[in-house]
Design a protein around this motif. Structure first.
Motif, PDB file in Angstrom:
ATOM      1  N   GLY B  57       6.334   0.164 -15.611  1.00  0.00           N
ATOM      2  CA  GLY B  57       6.446  -0.407 -14.272  1.00  0.00           C
ATOM      3  C   GLY B  57       5.316  -1.366 -14.033  1.00  0.00           C
ATOM      4  N   GLU B  58       4.939  -1.495 -12.786  1.00  0.00           N
ATOM      5  CA  GLU B  58       3.885  -2.458 -12.487  1.00  0.00           C
ATOM      6  C   GLU B  58       2.956  -1.914 -11.412  1.00  0.00           C
ATOM      7  OE1 GLU B  58       4.194  -7.149 -11.997  1.00  0.00           O
ATOM      8  OE2 GLU B  58       4.483  -6.072 -10.121  1.00  0.00           O
ATOM      9  N   ILE B  59       1.674  -2.166 -11.606  1.00  0.00           N
ATOM     10  CA  ILE B  59       0.677  -1.822 -10.602  1.00  0.00           C
ATOM     11  C   ILE B  59       0.213  -3.122  -9.965  1.00  0.00           C
ATOM     12  CG2 ILE B  59      -1.685  -1.017 -10.244  1.00  0.00           C
ATOM     13  CD1 ILE B  59      -0.220   1.381 -10.813  1.00  0.00           C
ATOM     14  N   GLN B  60       0.223  -3.138  -8.653  1.00  0.00           N
ATOM     15  CA  GLN B  60      -0.228  -4.335  -7.962  1.00  0.00           C
ATOM     16  C   GLN B  60      -1.391  -3.942  -7.063  1.00  0.00           C
ATOM     17  OE1 GLN B  60       2.845  -6.121  -5.634  1.00  0.00           O
ATOM     18  NE2 GLN B  60       1.558  -7.832  -5.037  1.00  0.00           N
ATOM     19  N   LEU B  61      -2.470  -4.693  -7.158  1.00  0.00           N
ATOM     20  CA  LEU B  61      -3.646  -4.415  -6.332  1.00  0.00           C
ATOM     21  C   LEU B  61      -3.866  -5.572  -5.386  1.00  0.00           C
ATOM     22  CD1 LEU B  61      -5.875  -3.388  -9.353  1.00  0.00           C
ATOM     23  CD2 LEU B  61      -4.942  -1.801  -7.688  1.00  0.00           C
ATOM     24  N   ARG B  62      -4.106  -5.256  -4.115  1.00  0.00           N
ATOM     25  CA  ARG B  62      -4.317  -6.329  -3.148  1.00  0.00           C
ATOM     26  C   ARG B  62      -5.463  -5.993  -2.218  1.00  0.00           C
ATOM     27  NH1 ARG B  62       0.719  -8.473   0.065  1.00  0.00           N
ATOM     28  NH2 ARG B  62       1.057  -6.237   0.327  1.00  0.00           N
ATOM     29  N   VAL B  74      -2.771  -0.389  -3.232  1.00  0.00           N
ATOM     30  CA  VAL B  74      -2.231  -0.206  -4.584  1.00  0.00           C
ATOM     31  C   VAL B  74      -0.732   0.020  -4.455  1.00  0.00           C
ATOM     32  CG1 VAL B  74      -2.351   1.143  -6.691  1.00  0.00           C
ATOM     33  CG2 VAL B  74      -4.365   0.959  -5.239  1.00  0.00           C
ATOM     34  N   ILE B  75       0.031  -0.796  -5.157  1.00  0.00           N
ATOM     35  CA  ILE B  75       1.477  -0.557  -5.155  1.00  0.00           C
ATOM     36  C   ILE B  75       1.918  -0.279  -6.585  1.00  0.00           C
ATOM     37  CG2 ILE B  75       3.747  -1.575  -4.783  1.00  0.00           C
ATOM     38  CD1 ILE B  75       2.516  -3.115  -2.449  1.00  0.00           C
ATOM     39  N   ALA B  76       2.511   0.895  -6.773  1.00  0.00           N
ATOM     40  CA  ALA B  76       3.053   1.246  -8.093  1.00  0.00           C
ATOM     41  C   ALA B  76       4.558   1.165  -7.988  1.00  0.00           C
ATOM     42  CB  ALA B  76       2.612   2.646  -8.488  1.00  0.00           C
TER      43      ALA B  76
END
Lengths: 291, 142
Positions: B57-62, B74-76
């Motif tokens: 999947g993808e981890i997004q950090l903002r 953090v969005i997983a």
């Protein structure tokens, strides 16, 4: 018209060979000298390039009309493979490595356009297409080999890291130490457990110190691996003393709800060593008449 | 929202990259050491879950800003099988994979906000936030 169709790229190239080589080499050397001055041996490069040009000419002789497909063991493929591997190892950027053949294409095109043949559009198009086909395939090949070489390098490095980072040290009679350093993934954890169990059996160890100072983050996955290692060691009759959990790591483990209460833990390796020696009935004492 | 980092997770080792990125961002925003460690651990947990349960999947950090606070979101996200029972997944000691069963409940405690959206067969999206200075703990579920 007929004389133009008869135009032979191979023969044309043979006549132009020296001039093409000169223009090509000056183009390459001027670009490479900037970044790879110490690795570029101009004489060797000339020799290699002359060989390559000769092979390309032979290709045109053998495939005068149809489009060429590279076969894995043809001389030109072997040549390109060896020079691309060599450049990848020397640290060339992929763009600079592919530039090698792209530059040749530019030189050939420029010379063709200046030639008498340029007046005949059909013949010119055929020539350009032939040259383009060969150079494009060589470019792809260079890129492929480049990536292959780098990937092999990375695979070798990660293997070496794996070997480097899981030593089991014999600290004293019946006392072992395992310093865990770096990321603990499933593979590393399995290897560490294996080596520790082997060493416990070999040295009849009763205590093993597991030092986690070098583990960047203690999450549930790492904690789970450590728990399994400890359980296995205990089955062989060895107690595990865990050391080196940082204050941040301790707080995080509590927040995560990981239960390490069944494990003997000590804050520092020093305290862990003292505890382990105690467990085998030993103690470190000062030498009375030390200098 | 100043910065955004995406880390694609398809192998176990990629969670280390997600952790490094999270730590970098936390340091950049002036997070305290413990908070940064909490964040890094939570990101590792989420990334490991992506790999283990969803096949990647993808981890997004903002970066988040709110009045006088800065935080990291953090969005997983994955398109895996989904979580059958979110309640249960958040319960202590529950695991479908033989793990310790404290990953998700742990993440909830390490972070300030946690939101889980999961649809069976479609995938899961977990959003978690950590504020540099803890203001209040919000928990939501949808």
């Amino acid at each position: 018209m007929t004389e133009a169709v008869d135009f032979n790229v191979a023969r044309w190239l043979e006549a132009q060979q020296e001039a093409v080589l000169d223009a090509w080499m000056s183009d390459i050397v001027s670009r490479w000298k900037k970044n790879y001055l110490h690795v570029v041996d101009t004489e060797h490069l000339h020799l290699q390039s002359r060989q390559l040009l000769e092979e390309i000419r032979k290709l045109f002789v053998e495939n005068p009309n149809e489009f060429w497909e590279p076969t894995p063991d043809s001389k030109i493929v072997v040549l390109i493979r060896s020079l691309s591997t060599q450049r990848a190892k020397q640290g060339f950027k992929p763009a600079d490595s592919t530039f090698y053949v792209l530059s040749l294409k530019r030189v050939l095109w420029r010379r063709l356009l200046q030639d008498r043949i340029a007046e005949n559009k059909v013949a010119l198009a055929t020539c350009l297409a032939m040259i383009e086909n060969v150079i494009d395939r060589l470019t792809l090949l260079i890129y492929e080999v480049y990536v292959e070489t780098r990937e092999r390098l990375i695979a070798q490095q990660s293997l070496s890291l794996l070997e480097l980072s899981t030593p089991v040290v014999r600290l004293w009679d019946r006392v072992l130490m395992v310093p865990l350093i770096g990321v603990m993934d499933t593979q590393r954890a399995r290897q560490t457990t294996e080596r520790l169990l082997e060493a416990i059996a070999k040295y009849e160890a009763t205590v093993a110190i597991l030092d986690v100072t070098g583990v960047p983050v203690l999450d549930t996955s790492v904690a789970g691996h450590i728990m399994k290692t400890i359980a296995a060691a205990q089955m062989l009759g060895a107690r595990v003393v865990m050391t080196g959990i940082s204050p941040d790591g301790a707080q995080t483990l509590v927040k995560l709800g990981v239960d390490f209460s069944v494990v003997t833990t000590r804050a520092t390796l020093r305290a862990g060593v003292a505890e382990s020696l105690l467990l085998v009935g030993k103690r470190i004492v000062a030498v009375k008449d030390a200098p | 929202m100043l910065e955004s980092v995406r880390v694609s997770i398809s192998e176990e080792i990629h969670s280390a990259e997600a952790r490094r990125q999270a730590l970098l961002l936390a340091q950049h925003l002036g997070f305290g050491r413990t908070d940064a460690y909490y964040l890094a651990t939570a990101v590792t947990e989420l990334a490991t879950n992506l790999f283990r349960h969803a096949g990647g999947g993808e981890i997004q950090l903002r970066t988040l800003t709110r009045q006088n606070a800065v935080g990291i979101e953090v969005i997983a996200h994955d398109t895996g099988p989904g979580i059958a029972n979110v309640e249960q997944a958040l319960r202590e000691g529950f695991s479908t994979s033989g793990g310790l069963g404290c990953g998700l409940p742990g993440v909830r405690r390490l972070m300030d906000e946690l939101e889980i959206c999961s649809e069976m067969g479609r995938g899961t999206r977990i959003r978690a936030c950590k504020w540099a200075a803890i203001i209040q703990t919000v928990e939501r579920q949808c």
